[in-house]
Design a protein around this motif. Structure first.
Motif, PDB file in Angstrom:
ATOM      1  N   UNK A   8       0.853  -1.189   0.000  1.00 57.35           N
ATOM      2  CA  UNK A   8       0.000   0.000   0.000  1.00 57.35           C
ATOM      3  C   UNK A   8       0.885   1.233   0.000  1.00 57.35           C
ATOM      4  N   UNK A   9       0.462   2.246  -0.762  1.00 52.72           N
ATOM      5  CA  UNK A   9       1.280   3.454  -0.852  1.00 52.72           C
ATOM      6  C   UNK A   9       0.391   4.669  -1.089  1.00 52.72           C
ATOM      7  N   UNK A  10       0.715   5.744  -0.394  1.00 50.90           N
ATOM      8  CA  UNK A  10       0.098   7.040  -0.652  1.00 50.90           C
ATOM      9  C   UNK A  10       1.228   8.027  -0.926  1.00 50.90           C
ATOM     10  N   UNK A  11       0.951   8.987  -1.796  1.00 52.49           N
ATOM     11  CA  UNK A  11       2.000   9.921  -2.193  1.00 52.49           C
ATOM     12  C   UNK A  11       1.407  11.296  -2.452  1.00 52.49           C
ATOM     13  N   UNK A  12       2.184  12.304  -2.137  1.00 48.24           N
ATOM     14  CA  UNK A  12       1.870  13.685  -2.490  1.00 48.24           C
ATOM     15  C   UNK A  12       3.027  14.188  -3.341  1.00 48.24           C
ATOM     16  N   UNK A  13       2.736  14.566  -4.583  1.00 49.24           N
ATOM     17  CA  UNK A  13       3.776  15.022  -5.506  1.00 49.24           C
ATOM     18  C   UNK A  13       3.487  16.447  -5.957  1.00 49.24           C
ATOM     19  N   UNK A  14       4.547  17.183  -6.190  1.00 47.56           N
ATOM     20  CA  UNK A  14       4.435  18.570  -6.644  1.00 47.56           C
ATOM     21  C   UNK A  14       5.439  18.778  -7.765  1.00 47.56           C
ATOM     22  N   UNK A  34       9.962  16.994 -16.944  1.00 47.47           N
ATOM     23  CA  UNK A  34       9.213  17.822 -17.889  1.00 47.47           C
ATOM     24  C   UNK A  34       7.808  17.264 -18.119  1.00 47.47           C
ATOM     25  N   UNK A  35       7.718  15.950 -18.294  1.00 54.01           N
ATOM     26  CA  UNK A  35       6.414  15.320 -18.536  1.00 54.01           C
ATOM     27  C   UNK A  35       5.496  15.512 -17.335  1.00 54.01           C
ATOM     28  N   UNK A  36       6.025  15.276 -16.139  1.00 55.81           N
ATOM     29  CA  UNK A  36       5.204  15.410 -14.932  1.00 55.81           C
ATOM     30  C   UNK A  36       4.778  16.857 -14.712  1.00 55.81           C
ATOM     31  N   UNK A  37       5.657  17.791 -15.010  1.00 57.10           N
ATOM     32  CA  UNK A  37       5.305  19.204 -14.846  1.00 57.10           C
ATOM     33  C   UNK A  37       4.190  19.597 -15.805  1.00 57.10           C
ATOM     34  N   UNK A  38       4.214  19.059 -17.019  1.00 50.35           N
ATOM     35  CA  UNK A  38       3.149  19.350 -17.989  1.00 50.35           C
ATOM     36  C   UNK A  38       1.829  18.725 -17.555  1.00 50.35           C
ATOM     37  N   UNK A  39       1.888  17.499 -17.093  1.00 49.95           N
ATOM     38  CA  UNK A  39       0.664  16.792 -16.725  1.00 49.95           C
ATOM     39  C   UNK A  39       0.012  17.367 -15.473  1.00 49.95           C
ATOM     40  N   UNK A  40       0.812  17.824 -14.529  1.00 51.93           N
ATOM     41  CA  UNK A  40       0.252  18.325 -13.270  1.00 51.93           C
ATOM     42  C   UNK A  40      -0.291  19.736 -13.379  1.00 51.93           C
ATOM     43  N   UNK A  41       0.180  20.498 -14.394  1.00 56.29           N
ATOM     44  CA  UNK A  41      -0.237  21.886 -14.493  1.00 56.29           C
ATOM     45  C   UNK A  41       0.310  22.749 -13.381  1.00 56.29           C
ATOM     46  N   UNK A  42       1.360  22.287 -12.737  1.00 56.53           N
ATOM     47  CA  UNK A  42       1.959  23.050 -11.646  1.00 56.53           C
ATOM     48  C   UNK A  42       1.213  22.959 -10.336  1.00 56.53           C
ATOM     49  N   UNK A  43       0.325  21.938 -10.186  1.00 59.25           N
ATOM     50  CA  UNK A  43      -0.456  21.789  -8.960  1.00 59.25           C
ATOM     51  C   UNK A  43      -0.057  20.507  -8.241  1.00 59.25           C
TER      52      UNK A  43
END
Length: 206
Positions: A32-38, A81-90
């Motif tokens: 089990x895993x929970x994550x908060x990414x920015x 770069x991919x993660x920054x695009x997908x998250x929209x900076x949130x």
């Protein structure tokens, strides 16, 4: 006020203890895993990422990641770069549940963390890794704690509260028993004089 704080801490410790026992049971067959990414782009054009992962597997693990890469140069695309695009900076919250992999190369599940090569003491293990190059700056801090150690630590405060409540409940009973025994002793000491008075009363001729 102190009693309320102590009760709140005791309740929180009890809930953590129960949750740890449940995760301990689930960890025998799955992860089990929970994550908060920015993930976002910062002022100088670099793509940056910060993440916190809480994972339940062979141990309870807390992983803190931070890193950044140079701006996109038209050739190499990083995951940053991919993660920054997908998250929209949130910031994003993620949760996952998966079985253990049947082998290292199967890809059908998660592979448990190998703690044998990590630094540690007793039930605690940790790893601090970093790299700083021309393109990427990265750091990872990982800390793991065994389930039984958390269960013991979080159960101490609730057990202490139970012991204090038990003593408080038993205190009035002890006082009552002491009073009763004291009254019995005083009556016993007075009984000869009482008996003599009664005999003299009935025997004295009218």
């Amino acid at each position: 006020m102190r009693r309320r704080i102590a009760q709140a801490l005791s309740t929180a410790s009890f809930l953590i203890c129960i949750a740890t026992c449940l995760l301990w049971y689930r960890s025998s067959s799955s992860v089990d895993e929970v994550a908060v990414t920015y993930d976002r782009y910062i002022a100088d054009g670099r793509a940056a990422s910060n993440a916190i992962y809480a994972t339940s597997e062979s141990r309870l693990w807390l992983t803190i990641l931070s890193g950044s890469v140079a701006p996109y140069d038209g050739k190499l695309v990083w995951g940053y770069h991919i993660n920054a695009e997908q998250s929209g900076g949130k910031p994003r919250f993620q949760r996952s549940h998966s079985p253990y992999a049947t082998s290292v190369f199967s890809g059908d599940g998660r592979i448990a963390t190998d703690a044998s090569a990590m630094s540690g003491w007793g039930p605690i293990r940790w790893l601090d890794f970093s790299r700083d190059g021309n393109t990427e700056r990265f750091r990872s801090v990982k800390i793991g704690v065994t389930y039984w150690f958390i269960v013991i630590v979080t159960s101490l405060l609730p057990l202490r509260q139970i012991g204090m409540r038990y003593r408080l409940r038993m205190a009035p009973m002890k006082i009552k028993l002491t009073d009763n025994s004291g009254n019995a002793a005083s009556l016993q000491n007075q009984s000869p004089s009482i008996g003599t008075h009664l005999i003299s009363t009935f025997v004295t001729p009218s």
